[in-house]
Each structure stands twice: as structure tokens, then as C-alpha cells.
Design a protein around this motif. Structure first.
Motif, PDB file in Angstrom:
ATOM      1  N   THR A  72       0.829  -1.194   0.000  1.00 23.54           N
ATOM      2  CA  THR A  72       0.000   0.000   0.000  1.00 23.54           C
ATOM      3  C   THR A  72       0.865   1.246   0.000  1.00 23.54           C
ATOM      4  O   THR A  72       1.809   1.350   0.790  1.00 23.54           O
ATOM      5  CB  THR A  72      -0.919   0.015   1.237  1.00 23.54           C
ATOM      6  OG1 THR A  72      -1.770  -1.127   1.172  1.00 23.54           O
ATOM      7  CG2 THR A  72      -1.767   1.267   1.287  1.00 23.54           C
ATOM      8  N   VAL A  73       0.555   2.166  -0.884  1.00 20.50           N
ATOM      9  CA  VAL A  73       1.221   3.469  -0.945  1.00 20.50           C
ATOM     10  C   VAL A  73       0.113   4.508  -0.898  1.00 20.50           C
ATOM     11  O   VAL A  73      -0.605   4.708  -1.882  1.00 20.50           O
ATOM     12  CB  VAL A  73       2.061   3.620  -2.226  1.00 20.50           C
ATOM     13  CG1 VAL A  73       2.725   4.984  -2.269  1.00 20.50           C
ATOM     14  CG2 VAL A  73       3.082   2.504  -2.347  1.00 20.50           C
ATOM     15  N   GLY A  74      -0.035   5.136   0.269  1.00 20.69           N
ATOM     16  CA  GLY A  74      -1.113   6.109   0.434  1.00 20.69           C
ATOM     17  C   GLY A  74      -2.453   5.449   0.207  1.00 20.69           C
ATOM     18  O   GLY A  74      -2.737   4.403   0.779  1.00 20.69           O
ATOM     19  N   PRO A  75      -3.299   5.997  -0.659  1.00 19.76           N
ATOM     20  CA  PRO A  75      -4.600   5.404  -0.932  1.00 19.76           C
ATOM     21  C   PRO A  75      -4.582   4.418  -2.111  1.00 19.76           C
ATOM     22  O   PRO A  75      -5.628   4.058  -2.635  1.00 19.76           O
ATOM     23  CB  PRO A  75      -5.465   6.616  -1.247  1.00 19.76           C
ATOM     24  CG  PRO A  75      -4.511   7.550  -1.913  1.00 19.76           C
ATOM     25  CD  PRO A  75      -3.183   7.346  -1.210  1.00 19.76           C
ATOM     26  N   VAL A  76      -3.391   3.985  -2.514  1.00 18.72           N
ATOM     27  CA  VAL A  76      -3.255   3.045  -3.627  1.00 18.72           C
ATOM     28  C   VAL A  76      -2.788   1.699  -3.085  1.00 18.72           C
ATOM     29  O   VAL A  76      -1.761   1.612  -2.405  1.00 18.72           O
ATOM     30  CB  VAL A  76      -2.257   3.560  -4.687  1.00 18.72           C
ATOM     31  CG1 VAL A  76      -2.073   2.545  -5.799  1.00 18.72           C
ATOM     32  CG2 VAL A  76      -2.719   4.905  -5.235  1.00 18.72           C
ATOM     33  N   VAL A  77      -3.554   0.654  -3.388  1.00 19.60           N
ATOM     34  CA  VAL A  77      -3.237  -0.699  -2.953  1.00 19.60           C
ATOM     35  C   VAL A  77      -2.846  -1.511  -4.181  1.00 19.60           C
ATOM     36  O   VAL A  77      -3.592  -1.563  -5.161  1.00 19.60           O
ATOM     37  CB  VAL A  77      -4.446  -1.364  -2.257  1.00 19.60           C
ATOM     38  CG1 VAL A  77      -4.151  -2.805  -1.911  1.00 19.60           C
ATOM     39  CG2 VAL A  77      -4.850  -0.581  -1.020  1.00 19.60           C
ATOM     40  N   LEU A  78      -1.679  -2.121  -4.112  1.00 23.15           N
ATOM     41  CA  LEU A  78      -1.226  -3.032  -5.164  1.00 23.15           C
ATOM     42  C   LEU A  78      -1.311  -4.451  -4.616  1.00 23.15           C
ATOM     43  O   LEU A  78      -0.786  -4.728  -3.535  1.00 23.15           O
ATOM     44  CB  LEU A  78       0.217  -2.720  -5.547  1.00 23.15           C
ATOM     45  CG  LEU A  78       0.516  -1.292  -5.994  1.00 23.15           C
ATOM     46  CD1 LEU A  78       2.020  -1.073  -6.116  1.00 23.15           C
ATOM     47  CD2 LEU A  78      -0.180  -0.992  -7.302  1.00 23.15           C
ATOM     48  N   VAL A  79      -1.981  -5.337  -5.349  1.00 26.65           N
ATOM     49  CA  VAL A  79      -2.087  -6.732  -4.936  1.00 26.65           C
ATOM     50  C   VAL A  79      -1.811  -7.641  -6.118  1.00 26.65           C
ATOM     51  O   VAL A  79      -2.065  -7.286  -7.264  1.00 26.65           O
ATOM     52  CB  VAL A  79      -3.473  -7.060  -4.327  1.00 26.65           C
ATOM     53  CG1 VAL A  79      -3.679  -6.362  -2.992  1.00 26.65           C
ATOM     54  CG2 VAL A  79      -4.604  -6.717  -5.274  1.00 26.65           C
ATOM     55  N   ARG A  80      -1.282  -8.798  -5.815  1.00 25.46           N
ATOM     56  CA  ARG A  80      -1.027  -9.786  -6.861  1.00 25.46           C
ATOM     57  C   ARG A  80      -2.343 -10.450  -7.276  1.00 25.46           C
ATOM     58  O   ARG A  80      -3.289 -10.497  -6.489  1.00 25.46           O
ATOM     59  CB  ARG A  80      -0.042 -10.839  -6.355  1.00 25.46           C
ATOM     60  CG  ARG A  80       1.325 -10.243  -6.047  1.00 25.46           C
ATOM     61  CD  ARG A  80       2.372 -11.324  -5.803  1.00 25.46           C
ATOM     62  NE  ARG A  80       3.573 -10.740  -5.236  1.00 25.46           N
ATOM     63  CZ  ARG A  80       4.488 -10.066  -5.920  1.00 25.46           C
ATOM     64  NH1 ARG A  80       4.341  -9.871  -7.207  1.00 25.46           N
ATOM     65  NH2 ARG A  80       5.559  -9.573  -5.296  1.00 25.46           N
ATOM     66  N   PRO A  81      -2.409 -10.971  -8.492  1.00 22.49           N
ATOM     67  CA  PRO A  81      -3.616 -11.686  -8.920  1.00 22.49           C
ATOM     68  C   PRO A  81      -3.927 -12.834  -7.952  1.00 22.49           C
ATOM     69  O   PRO A  81      -3.028 -13.490  -7.444  1.00 22.49           O
ATOM     70  CB  PRO A  81      -3.231 -12.221 -10.306  1.00 22.49           C
ATOM     71  CG  PRO A  81      -2.179 -11.278 -10.799  1.00 22.49           C
ATOM     72  CD  PRO A  81      -1.401 -10.878  -9.562  1.00 22.49           C
ATOM     73  N   GLY A  82      -5.205 -13.034  -7.694  1.00 22.75           N
ATOM     74  CA  GLY A  82      -5.635 -14.109  -6.804  1.00 22.75           C
ATOM     75  C   GLY A  82      -5.561 -13.769  -5.329  1.00 22.75           C
ATOM     76  O   GLY A  82      -5.670 -14.641  -4.469  1.00 22.75           O
ATOM     77  N   THR A  83      -5.398 -12.503  -5.018  1.00 20.10           N
ATOM     78  CA  THR A  83      -5.296 -12.067  -3.624  1.00 20.10           C
ATOM     79  C   THR A  83      -6.573 -12.408  -2.857  1.00 20.10           C
ATOM     80  O   THR A  83      -7.676 -12.228  -3.361  1.00 20.10           O
ATOM     81  CB  THR A  83      -5.046 -10.550  -3.572  1.00 20.10           C
ATOM     82  OG1 THR A  83      -3.760 -10.296  -4.095  1.00 20.10           O
ATOM     83  CG2 THR A  83      -5.122 -10.013  -2.166  1.00 20.10           C
ATOM     84  N   SER A  84      -6.391 -12.869  -1.633  1.00 21.68           N
ATOM     85  CA  SER A  84      -7.523 -13.248  -0.789  1.00 21.68           C
ATOM     86  C   SER A  84      -8.212 -12.015  -0.207  1.00 21.68           C
ATOM     87  O   SER A  84      -7.620 -10.932  -0.112  1.00 21.68           O
ATOM     88  CB  SER A  84      -7.035 -14.136   0.360  1.00 21.68           C
ATOM     89  OG  SER A  84      -6.237 -13.370   1.259  1.00 21.68           O
ATOM     90  N   ALA A  85      -9.441 -12.214   0.216  1.00 22.81           N
ATOM     91  CA  ALA A  85     -10.180 -11.144   0.892  1.00 22.81           C
ATOM     92  C   ALA A  85      -9.469 -10.744   2.182  1.00 22.81           C
ATOM     93  O   ALA A  85      -9.496  -9.578   2.580  1.00 22.81           O
ATOM     94  CB  ALA A  85     -11.606 -11.598   1.182  1.00 22.81           C
TER      95      ALA A  85
END
Length: 118
Positions: free
Chosen positions: A28-41
Motif C-alpha cells: 500500500t502506498v497512500g490510498p493506492v493498494v497493489l495486490v497480486r492476482p488471486g489475492t484473498s479477501a
């Protein structure tokens, strides 16, 4: 790459295999979330907790995390607890190991486990 908007908290969630440090599945960078494909809830709950921290600190979250082990510990414990609220208690020991080794906090796995399950 996928893009979603979260309204609670206000965030942009980007699904990507790039730009995320190798040892993490989300970042997470500020209000931007980067997640890998298939990320869990559960992991998304962890990352969105960091966005809430960003907004709650008036945008100082990144600076506090970077410069203060105290704040880094506080923020990560809160985020892992949010993740455990979704997964249930089973991965608490695994999360404690990650907390003890990935964040330069000078914590043992036992201390991290106590923080997560208190």
C-alpha cells in the motif's frame, strides 16, 4: 492488470504482478493498494487497513512507517489483526513469523504472536 475503486476506505486497488516487493503479496502506498492476482479477501482487508491508517494520520502513514519502528509495529499489528478477523485464528502463528521477520521490528515470533492475539 485490474483496477477497482474502494469507497470505504477511499482507495484504488490495482491487481498486478509488478511494482510489489518480492517478499509481499500486497503493498500500500497512500490510498493506492497493489495486490497480486488471486489475492484473498483477508489480504485485501490487511491492505485496506493501511489505507485507513493513511487517511487517519492525515497522509503521514508512510512517513511514520518509514521512520518509526513504534508506528510500523502498531500499524502492522492492526493490519494483521484485520486479516485474522477474516481468516480466523488459524494463521496467527504464520502472521507472527512474518511480523517478526519482514518489518525490522526487533520482535521474536513469540512476542509478535502475543501482540496479534492479545
Amino acid at each position: 492488470m485490474g483496477l477497482k475503486l474502494s469507497l470505504r476506505p477511499l482507495a484504488v486497488v490495482i491487481t498486478t504482478g509488478r511494482l510489489i516487493p518480492a517478499r509481499f503479496d500486497g503493498y500500500t502506498v497512500g490510498p493506492v493498494v497493489l495486490v497480486r492476482p488471486g489475492t484473498s479477501a483477508a489480504l485485501l482487508a490487511h491492505e485496506l487497513t493501511h489505507v485507513r491508517q493513511f487517511w487517519r494520520t492525515g497522509g503521514l502513514y508512510g512517513w511514520l512507517t518509514w521512520w518509526s519502528p513504534h508506528w510500523r509495529e502498531r500499524f502492522e499489528v492492526e493490519a494483521y489483526r484485520a486479516q485474522l478477523a477474516v481468516t480466523g485464528p488459524a494463521p496467527a502463528l504464520e502472521f507472527a513469523a512474518m511480523l517478526a521477520t519482514n518489518y525490522d521490528l526487533d520482535l521474536s515470533q513469540e512476542e509478535a504472536y502475543r501482540l496479534l492475539t492479545a
